[in-house]
Design a protein around this motif. Structure first.
Motif, mmCIF file in Angstrom:
data_model
loop_
_atom_site.group_PDB
_atom_site.id
_atom_site.type_symbol
_atom_site.label_atom_id
_atom_site.label_comp_id
_atom_site.label_asym_id
_atom_site.label_seq_id
_atom_site.Cartn_x
_atom_site.Cartn_y
_atom_site.Cartn_z
ATOM 1 N N MET A 41 0.866 -1.338 -0.238
ATOM 2 C CA MET A 41 -0.110 -0.002 -0.172
ATOM 3 C C MET A 41 1.069 1.239 -0.036
ATOM 4 S SD MET A 41 -3.287 -0.977 2.219
ATOM 5 C CE MET A 41 -2.557 -1.934 3.766
ATOM 6 N N ALA A 42 1.874 1.258 0.927
ATOM 7 C CA ALA A 42 2.902 2.550 0.638
ATOM 8 C C ALA A 42 3.427 2.832 -0.602
ATOM 9 C CB ALA A 42 3.968 2.131 1.849
ATOM 10 N N ALA A 43 4.133 1.439 -1.299
ATOM 11 C CA ALA A 43 4.335 1.856 -2.452
ATOM 12 C C ALA A 43 3.436 2.019 -3.509
ATOM 13 C CB ALA A 43 5.058 0.436 -3.077
ATOM 14 N N PHE A 44 2.210 1.512 -3.374
ATOM 15 C CA PHE A 44 1.207 2.028 -4.553
ATOM 16 C C PHE A 44 0.942 3.487 -4.408
ATOM 17 C CE2 PHE A 44 -2.749 2.005 -6.550
ATOM 18 C CZ PHE A 44 -2.825 1.287 -7.663
ATOM 19 N N THR A 45 0.893 3.954 -3.271
ATOM 20 C CA THR A 45 0.390 5.239 -3.029
ATOM 21 C C THR A 45 1.568 6.190 -3.140
ATOM 22 O OG1 THR A 45 0.580 5.126 -0.636
ATOM 23 C CG2 THR A 45 -1.599 4.803 -1.598
ATOM 24 N N SER A 46 2.716 5.685 -3.275
ATOM 25 C CA SER A 46 3.788 6.662 -3.545
ATOM 26 C C SER A 46 4.466 6.788 -4.916
ATOM 27 C CB SER A 46 5.001 6.535 -2.514
ATOM 28 O OG SER A 46 5.537 5.216 -2.647
ATOM 29 N N GLN A 47 3.975 5.705 -5.722
ATOM 30 C CA GLN A 47 4.450 5.588 -7.160
ATOM 31 C C GLN A 47 3.336 5.418 -8.197
ATOM 32 O OE1 GLN A 47 7.664 2.365 -5.522
ATOM 33 N NE2 GLN A 47 8.068 2.932 -7.649
ATOM 34 N N ALA A 48 3.620 5.689 -9.276
ATOM 35 C CA ALA A 48 2.721 5.413 -10.387
ATOM 36 C C ALA A 48 2.845 4.062 -11.130
ATOM 37 C CB ALA A 48 2.694 6.592 -11.447
ATOM 38 N N PHE A 49 2.206 3.086 -10.648
ATOM 39 C CA PHE A 49 2.158 1.849 -10.932
ATOM 40 C C PHE A 49 1.168 1.574 -12.135
ATOM 41 C CE2 PHE A 49 4.180 1.199 -7.170
ATOM 42 C CZ PHE A 49 5.335 0.596 -7.323
ATOM 43 N N ASP A 50 1.518 0.713 -13.285
ATOM 44 C CA ASP A 50 0.547 0.394 -14.294
ATOM 45 C C ASP A 50 -0.284 -0.761 -14.209
ATOM 46 O OD1 ASP A 50 1.431 2.630 -16.295
ATOM 47 O OD2 ASP A 50 3.234 1.820 -16.108
ATOM 48 N N LEU A 51 0.480 -1.624 -13.344
ATOM 49 C CA LEU A 51 0.150 -2.954 -13.255
ATOM 50 C C LEU A 51 0.664 -3.588 -11.985
ATOM 51 C CD1 LEU A 51 0.086 -5.689 -15.990
ATOM 52 C CD2 LEU A 51 1.069 -6.432 -13.753
ATOM 53 N N VAL A 52 -0.235 -4.495 -11.131
ATOM 54 C CA VAL A 52 -0.113 -5.066 -10.115
ATOM 55 C C VAL A 52 0.039 -6.552 -10.202
ATOM 56 C CG1 VAL A 52 -0.718 -5.459 -7.512
ATOM 57 C CG2 VAL A 52 -1.096 -3.206 -8.500
#
Length: 104
Positions: A41-52
């Motif tokens: 959750m910390a990574a997802f809210t601090s970086q712009a990811f295209d795919l998980v």
């Protein structure tokens, strides 16, 4: 050209490390690997990811919670499950998710 940003979540450190390495072998992709829900959750809210990419070992409750958080933050996010099967399958799954077409 910007690289496709991929967040990979896996519960097994050795397997996660291998998946990250395999994904990063593609020059068009950049993979960030995390083990815990909190790291994800910390990574997802601090970086712009295209795919998980969800690896094996994630409990159903955690999977549902993570998917809800990711979709609330970025409704169009692509979320895939990968349980193993080799690098060819992994690449095919990612391409399928990115393109929205089934390969093979």
């Amino acid at each position: 050209m910007n690289k496709i940003q991929i967040l990979t979540i896996g519960r097994h450190p050795e397997i996660l490390q291998t998946v990250v390495r395999l994904v990063n072998n593609n020059p068009d992709w950049h993979c960030t690997g995390v083990i815990t829900d909190e790291e994800a959750m910390a990574a997802f809210t601090s970086q712009a990811f295209d795919l998980v990419l969800l690896g094996g070992g994630i409990e159903k409750q955690s999977e549902e919670r993570l998917c809800n958080v990711f979709k609330a933050h970025k409704p169009g996010i692509i979320i895939l499950q990968h349980y193993g099967g080799g690098s060819g399958l992994l690449s095919a799954e990612i391409y399928e998710g990115l393109c929205g077409v089934k390969l093979g």
